[in-house]
Write a protein that holds these residues in place. Structure first.
Motif, PDB file in Angstrom:
ATOM      1  N   ASP A   1      28.524  -3.483  -3.398  1.00 47.56           N
ATOM      2  CA  ASP A   1      29.824  -4.116  -3.581  1.00 47.56           C
ATOM      3  C   ASP A   1      29.977  -4.538  -5.040  1.00 47.56           C
ATOM      4  O   ASP A   1      29.137  -5.269  -5.577  1.00 47.56           O
ATOM      5  N   THR A   2      31.047  -4.095  -5.684  1.00 49.33           N
ATOM      6  CA  THR A   2      31.236  -4.373  -7.110  1.00 49.33           C
ATOM      7  C   THR A   2      31.388  -5.866  -7.402  1.00 49.33           C
ATOM      8  O   THR A   2      30.961  -6.335  -8.447  1.00 49.33           O
ATOM      9  N   SER A   3      31.969  -6.619  -6.478  1.00 49.42           N
ATOM     10  CA  SER A   3      32.186  -8.045  -6.733  1.00 49.42           C
ATOM     11  C   SER A   3      30.900  -8.864  -6.631  1.00 49.42           C
ATOM     12  O   SER A   3      30.846 -10.002  -7.095  1.00 49.42           O
ATOM     13  N   ILE A   4      29.873  -8.287  -6.044  1.00 50.57           N
ATOM     14  CA  ILE A   4      28.593  -8.991  -5.887  1.00 50.57           C
ATOM     15  C   ILE A   4      27.547  -8.485  -6.880  1.00 50.57           C
ATOM     16  O   ILE A   4      26.838  -9.267  -7.507  1.00 50.57           O
ATOM     17  N   PHE A   5      27.460  -7.169  -7.043  1.00 50.18           N
ATOM     18  CA  PHE A   5      26.351  -6.586  -7.799  1.00 50.18           C
ATOM     19  C   PHE A   5      26.671  -6.185  -9.235  1.00 50.18           C
ATOM     20  O   PHE A   5      25.761  -6.071 -10.050  1.00 50.18           O
ATOM     21  N   ASN A   6      27.937  -5.942  -9.567  1.00 48.49           N
ATOM     22  CA  ASN A   6      28.252  -5.471 -10.916  1.00 48.49           C
ATOM     23  C   ASN A   6      28.159  -6.583 -11.953  1.00 48.49           C
ATOM     24  O   ASN A   6      28.579  -7.715 -11.697  1.00 48.49           O
ATOM     25  N   ASP A   7      27.636  -6.211 -13.125  1.00 46.58           N
ATOM     26  CA  ASP A   7      27.656  -7.136 -14.256  1.00 46.58           C
ATOM     27  C   ASP A   7      28.970  -6.931 -15.016  1.00 46.58           C
ATOM     28  O   ASP A   7      29.852  -6.188 -14.564  1.00 46.58           O
ATOM     29  N   ALA A   8      29.107  -7.548 -16.162  1.00 44.93           N
ATOM     30  CA  ALA A   8      30.344  -7.468 -16.944  1.00 44.93           C
ATOM     31  C   ALA A   8      30.633  -6.050 -17.441  1.00 44.93           C
ATOM     32  O   ALA A   8      31.771  -5.725 -17.778  1.00 44.93           O
ATOM     33  N   ASN A   9      29.616  -5.186 -17.456  1.00 42.84           N
ATOM     34  CA  ASN A   9      29.785  -3.803 -17.915  1.00 42.84           C
ATOM     35  C   ASN A   9      30.029  -2.825 -16.768  1.00 42.84           C
ATOM     36  O   ASN A   9      30.036  -1.616 -16.979  1.00 42.84           O
ATOM     37  N   GLY A  10      30.173  -3.338 -15.532  1.00 40.24           N
ATOM     38  CA  GLY A  10      30.380  -2.463 -14.380  1.00 40.24           C
ATOM     39  C   GLY A  10      29.108  -1.760 -13.948  1.00 40.24           C
ATOM     40  O   GLY A  10      29.161  -0.699 -13.330  1.00 40.24           O
ATOM     41  N   GLU A  11      27.968  -2.352 -14.252  1.00 38.76           N
ATOM     42  CA  GLU A  11      26.678  -1.762 -13.901  1.00 38.76           C
ATOM     43  C   GLU A  11      25.888  -2.684 -12.986  1.00 38.76           C
ATOM     44  O   GLU A  11      26.089  -3.898 -12.983  1.00 38.76           O
ATOM     45  N   VAL A  12      24.969  -2.086 -12.230  1.00 33.91           N
ATOM     46  CA  VAL A  12      24.039  -2.824 -11.393  1.00 33.91           C
ATOM     47  C   VAL A  12      22.680  -2.773 -12.077  1.00 33.91           C
ATOM     48  O   VAL A  12      22.251  -1.707 -12.543  1.00 33.91           O
ATOM     49  N   ALA A  13      22.004  -3.918 -12.144  1.00 39.82           N
ATOM     50  CA  ALA A  13      20.672  -3.988 -12.740  1.00 39.82           C
ATOM     51  C   ALA A  13      19.634  -4.090 -11.622  1.00 39.82           C
ATOM     52  O   ALA A  13      19.820  -4.843 -10.664  1.00 39.82           O
ATOM     53  N   ILE A  14      18.577  -3.292 -11.744  1.00 40.05           N
ATOM     54  CA  ILE A  14      17.486  -3.320 -10.772  1.00 40.05           C
ATOM     55  C   ILE A  14      16.170  -3.430 -11.529  1.00 40.05           C
ATOM     56  O   ILE A  14      16.092  -3.096 -12.712  1.00 40.05           O
ATOM     57  N   ALA A  15      15.143  -3.912 -10.838  1.00 39.81           N
ATOM     58  CA  ALA A  15      13.820  -4.025 -11.450  1.00 39.81           C
ATOM     59  C   ALA A  15      12.761  -3.641 -10.426  1.00 39.81           C
ATOM     60  O   ALA A  15      12.829  -4.057  -9.264  1.00 39.81           O
ATOM     61  N   PHE A  16      11.805  -2.836 -10.854  1.00 36.74           N
ATOM     62  CA  PHE A  16      10.681  -2.431 -10.022  1.00 36.74           C
ATOM     63  C   PHE A  16       9.447  -3.220 -10.445  1.00 36.74           C
ATOM     64  O   PHE A  16       9.187  -3.377 -11.640  1.00 36.74           O
TER      65      PHE A  16
ATOM     66  N   MET B   1      16.110  -1.173 -14.906  1.00 37.03           N
ATOM     67  CA  MET B   1      17.043  -0.060 -14.990  1.00 37.03           C
ATOM     68  C   MET B   1      18.450  -0.543 -14.647  1.00 37.03           C
ATOM     69  O   MET B   1      18.613  -1.575 -13.990  1.00 37.03           O
ATOM     70  N   THR B   2      19.449   0.224 -15.064  1.00 35.06           N
ATOM     71  CA  THR B   2      20.831  -0.046 -14.682  1.00 35.06           C
ATOM     72  C   THR B   2      21.487   1.261 -14.264  1.00 35.06           C
ATOM     73  O   THR B   2      21.030   2.346 -14.620  1.00 35.06           O
ATOM     74  N   PHE B   3      22.575   1.143 -13.493  1.00 30.85           N
ATOM     75  CA  PHE B   3      23.389   2.309 -13.177  1.00 30.85           C
ATOM     76  C   PHE B   3      24.840   1.870 -13.036  1.00 30.85           C
ATOM     77  O   PHE B   3      25.130   0.752 -12.622  1.00 30.85           O
ATOM     78  N   ALA B   4      25.756   2.775 -13.420  1.00 34.44           N
ATOM     79  CA  ALA B   4      27.188   2.511 -13.290  1.00 34.44           C
ATOM     80  C   ALA B   4      27.541   2.473 -11.810  1.00 34.44           C
ATOM     81  O   ALA B   4      27.045   3.280 -11.023  1.00 34.44           O
ATOM     82  N   ASN B   5      28.412   1.527 -11.431  1.00 34.48           N
ATOM     83  CA  ASN B   5      28.730   1.351 -10.013  1.00 34.48           C
ATOM     84  C   ASN B   5      30.236   1.193  -9.804  1.00 34.48           C
ATOM     85  O   ASN B   5      30.871   0.340 -10.403  1.00 34.48           O
ATOM     86  N   ASN B   6      30.773   2.040  -8.929  1.00 34.73           N
ATOM     87  CA  ASN B   6      32.189   1.948  -8.570  1.00 34.73           C
ATOM     88  C   ASN B   6      32.370   1.470  -7.123  1.00 34.73           C
ATOM     89  O   ASN B   6      33.462   1.554  -6.577  1.00 34.73           O
ATOM     90  N   GLY B   7      31.316   1.005  -6.508  1.00 34.39           N
ATOM     91  CA  GLY B   7      31.388   0.541  -5.126  1.00 34.39           C
ATOM     92  C   GLY B   7      31.073   1.618  -4.102  1.00 34.39           C
ATOM     93  O   GLY B   7      31.003   1.351  -2.909  1.00 34.39           O
TER      94      GLY B   7
END
Length: 118
Positions: free
Chosen positions: A86-101, A28-34
């Motif tokens: 933290d956006t500088s650690i977790f965001n990808d190039a699209n400004g999203e965080v990717a997670i996996a269950f 899954m992914t979600f948009a992240n602004n920090g």
């Protein structure tokens, strides 16, 4: 890859949040602004959540270290609130965080944005 719906804005004084409602998918992914918090509720099935960290840290010219992806053990019949991310650690190039269950049975998620204070 499934997308977690846009984060619900929290009120500075509200303590009432919606029970997580989006069924978990293996990726899954979600948009992240920090300021995003991720609420997770699990049913009878435990799982491991992996949070992708695309961050690479330069050490010396030509040598870099990749930040290890953190994992969270999700116990059966439990509730979790994770973040902010933290956006500088977790965001990808699209400004999203990717997670996996590792398992998704009876796991639901919801994203919330913390309010700006001050």
């Amino acid at each position: 890859m499934a997308t977690i719906p846009a984060a619900t804005q929290l009120s500075p004084i509200s303590g009432d949040i919606t029970t997580p409602a989006t069924a978990a998918a293996s990726a899954m992914t979600f948009a992240n602004n920090g300021r995003v918090l991720l609420a997770i509720s699990s049913g009878a099935t435990p799982a491991t959540l992996t949070i992708t960290t695309p961050k690479v840290v330069p050490v010396v010219p030509g040598v870099s270290l990749t930040v290890q992806d953190p994992t969270v053990s999700i116990a059966a019949t439990s509730n979790y609130l994770l973040g902010p991310f933290d956006t500088s650690i977790f965001n990808d190039a699209n400004g999203e965080v990717a997670i996996a269950f590792s398992a998704t049975t009876s796991i639901v998620v919801q994203a919330y944005t913390m309010p700006l204070v001050g």
